[in-house]
Design a protein around this motif. Structure first.
Motif, PDB file in Angstrom:
ATOM      1  N   ALA A  47       1.026  -1.435  -0.117  1.00 11.68           N
ATOM      2  CA  ALA A  47       0.531  -0.220  -0.308  1.00 11.68           C
ATOM      3  C   ALA A  47       0.884   1.371   0.260  1.00 11.68           C
ATOM      4  O   ALA A  47       0.538   2.860  -0.494  1.00 11.68           O
ATOM      5  CB  ALA A  47      -0.805  -0.158   1.376  1.00 11.68           C
ATOM      6  N   LEU A  48       1.892   1.600   0.484  1.00  4.99           N
ATOM      7  CA  LEU A  48       2.624   1.765   0.872  1.00  4.99           C
ATOM      8  C   LEU A  48       3.736   2.056  -0.361  1.00  4.99           C
ATOM      9  O   LEU A  48       4.577   3.336  -0.988  1.00  4.99           O
ATOM     10  CB  LEU A  48       3.773   2.745   1.839  1.00  4.99           C
ATOM     11  N   HIS A  58      -2.507  11.694   6.800  1.00  3.92           N
ATOM     12  CA  HIS A  58      -3.991  11.115   7.019  1.00  3.92           C
ATOM     13  C   HIS A  58      -4.029  10.277   5.127  1.00  3.92           C
ATOM     14  O   HIS A  58      -4.435   9.509   5.372  1.00  3.92           O
ATOM     15  CB  HIS A  58      -4.640  12.229   6.637  1.00  3.92           C
ATOM     16  N   MET A  59      -2.966  10.971   4.509  1.00  2.00           N
ATOM     17  CA  MET A  59      -3.482  10.291   3.381  1.00  2.00           C
ATOM     18  C   MET A  59      -2.707   8.858   3.217  1.00  2.00           C
ATOM     19  O   MET A  59      -2.926   8.067   2.404  1.00  2.00           O
ATOM     20  CB  MET A  59      -2.584  11.207   2.220  1.00  2.00           C
ATOM     21  N   LEU A  60      -1.782   8.799   3.612  1.00  2.00           N
ATOM     22  CA  LEU A  60      -0.765   7.714   3.995  1.00  2.00           C
ATOM     23  C   LEU A  60      -1.314   6.439   4.808  1.00  2.00           C
ATOM     24  O   LEU A  60      -1.689   5.555   3.971  1.00  2.00           O
ATOM     25  CB  LEU A  60       0.426   7.534   5.428  1.00  2.00           C
ATOM     26  N   GLU A  80      -2.599   3.990  11.072  1.00  2.00           N
ATOM     27  CA  GLU A  80      -2.241   6.097  11.349  1.00  2.00           C
ATOM     28  C   GLU A  80      -1.034   5.638  12.684  1.00  2.00           C
ATOM     29  O   GLU A  80       0.336   6.805  11.793  1.00  2.00           O
ATOM     30  CB  GLU A  80      -3.227   6.546  12.663  1.00  2.00           C
ATOM     31  N   ALA A  81      -0.773   4.814  13.242  1.00  2.00           N
ATOM     32  CA  ALA A  81       1.098   4.737  13.308  1.00  2.00           C
ATOM     33  C   ALA A  81       2.145   4.452  12.495  1.00  2.00           C
ATOM     34  O   ALA A  81       2.995   4.910  12.929  1.00  2.00           O
ATOM     35  CB  ALA A  81       0.563   3.662  14.471  1.00  2.00           C
ATOM     36  N   VAL A  86       6.488   6.346   8.648  1.00  2.00           N
ATOM     37  CA  VAL A  86       6.567   6.990   7.692  1.00  2.00           C
ATOM     38  C   VAL A  86       6.932   8.382   7.473  1.00  2.00           C
ATOM     39  O   VAL A  86       7.930   8.726   6.714  1.00  2.00           O
ATOM     40  CB  VAL A  86       5.766   6.245   6.576  1.00  2.00           C
ATOM     41  N   ARG A  87       6.402   9.389   7.806  1.00  2.00           N
ATOM     42  CA  ARG A  87       6.570  10.506   7.603  1.00  2.00           C
ATOM     43  C   ARG A  87       8.324  10.628   8.580  1.00  2.00           C
ATOM     44  O   ARG A  87       8.839  11.383   8.100  1.00  2.00           O
ATOM     45  CB  ARG A  87       5.737  11.513   8.564  1.00  2.00           C
TER      46      ARG A  87
END
Lengths: 96, 258
Positions: A47-48, A58-60, A80-81, A86-87
């Motif tokens: 997915a990533l 939010h988008m990820l 969310e975590a 990722v960010r």
């Protein structure tokens, strides 16, 4: 690039990735969380893969959620975590 | 499927001579499958370790968790288990490890958090009888006033749940920290900077021999839930031996999350 996030009340989520042409590549999510069934991890990685490196949390998280099969159970981890980790990898990531 | 109680099942005990780390991983897979298929009664298996090991969780990155050079230097076998959770550093005689293989009906309708505490209520009682006030610290730790005692992990396969626990009996913290990479982020909400200080092993807390603690735990399980003596079937052991070699000793599995 490498990012880690200890989900409050949850487990450690680790992300290793590269950025190619502005997109996430070779994404590997790992950690001491629990997932049922276990192949859900590959769905999260998939997915990533290819997401815009400028995508916000939010988008990820939405991208991960959309990829997960119904009935996947997560314990100590959430979309969310993973997005936070990722960010962190993108924003402060050092070359692993 | 309706919820079942411990006493609804005919529990069997398996406690054999020491086995290799890879064989232990394989036995967990095979026995969970056998219980799920209804070919084996619900089982408590006490592990005896044939050699030192690092056991990483199903979703952990091999290179992020383990210093491979240090593991080789110390002759430590690195294996990946079928359940999630964190890495464990094992030396024979230093841990008490057990697996429970149960029909999923035993935890039917429970949250993950409830299911972990439910599967180890007998352990907390056994520890209490040994003078240790222990409790469940969500998500998956057994802890005491002195520090962490044990970590648990569950996996669901077919119609069965595998619940396994490793308790620290004694610990060579220096060697552990050479082999495991334990980052600062992991400890960020644990209220301590030191992984070694997080653990308070059973030896110092009880003054008892490891075998005496195991005997007491078995007696507590038997009293609370009922427990008959059992053994591995030849076909289970043969299948596990094959899996140990072809899957759990393979780089493809151990480095599945590189």
């Amino acid at each position: 690039m490498h990012g880690e996030y200890k989900m409050p009340g949850g487990k450690l989520i680790v992300v290793d990735l590269a950025i190619e042409s502005g997109c996430l590549a070779r994404v590997q999510v790992s950690g001491d969380f629990f997932l049922e069934p276990d192949d859900a991890l590959h769905a999260i990685d998939a997915a990533l893969e290819g997401q815009d490196a400028g995508a916000d949390e939010h988008m990820l998280a939405a991208a991960i959620r959309a990829q997960l099969a119904p009935g996947v159970m997560m314990y100590g981890i959430s979309p969310e975590a993973v997005a936070v980790a990722v960010r962190r990898a993108i924003d402060q990531g050092t070359e692993a | 499927m309706t919820r079942t109680l411990w006493r609804d099942h005919d529990w069997h005990l398996i406690h054999t001579d020491p086995q290799s780390p890879a064989l232990h991983m394989a036995l967990d897979e095979v026995l969970t499958h056998e219980v799920g298929a209804g070919r084996r009664p619900p089982t408590l298996r006490i592990w005896e370790w044939g050699g030192p090991a690092v056991v990483i969780g199903r979703f952990q990155s091999l290179r992020n968790e383990v210093d491979g050079d240090a593991a080789r230097r110390h002759g430590i076998e690195v294996v990946r288990r079928v359940s999630g959770g964190g890495a464990m550093f094992i030396e024979p005689g230093n841990t008490i490890t057990y697996s429970i293989y149960a029909p999923l009906s035993l935890i039917k309708g429970m949250s993950f958090q409830e299911a972990y505490a439910w599967m180890d209520a007998w352990t907390l009682e056994a520890l209490g009888e040994l003078g240790i006030k222990a409790w469940y610290q969500p998500l998956n730790d057994i802890t005491s006033e002195g520090g962490k005692i044990a970590g648990a992990a569950q996996a669901h396969r077919g119609g069965a749940v595998l619940h396994h626990v490793t308790m620290a009996y004694d610990i060579d913290a220096t060697k552990m920290l050479q082999v495991l990479r334990i980052g600062r982020e992991k400890l960020s909400d644990k209220g301590t900077q030191s992984a070694a200080k997080r653990v308070d092993p059973l030896r110092s807390q009880t003054g008892l021999a490891r075998a005496a603690i195991i005997d007491h735990m078995i007696a507590t399980f038997r009293r609370l839930h009922g427990l008959g003596d059992g053994s591995l079937r030849a076909d289970e052991l043969a299948q596990a031996g094959m899996l140990a070699q072809e899957k759990f000793s393979s780089t493809a599995w151990t480095a599945d999350v590189p």
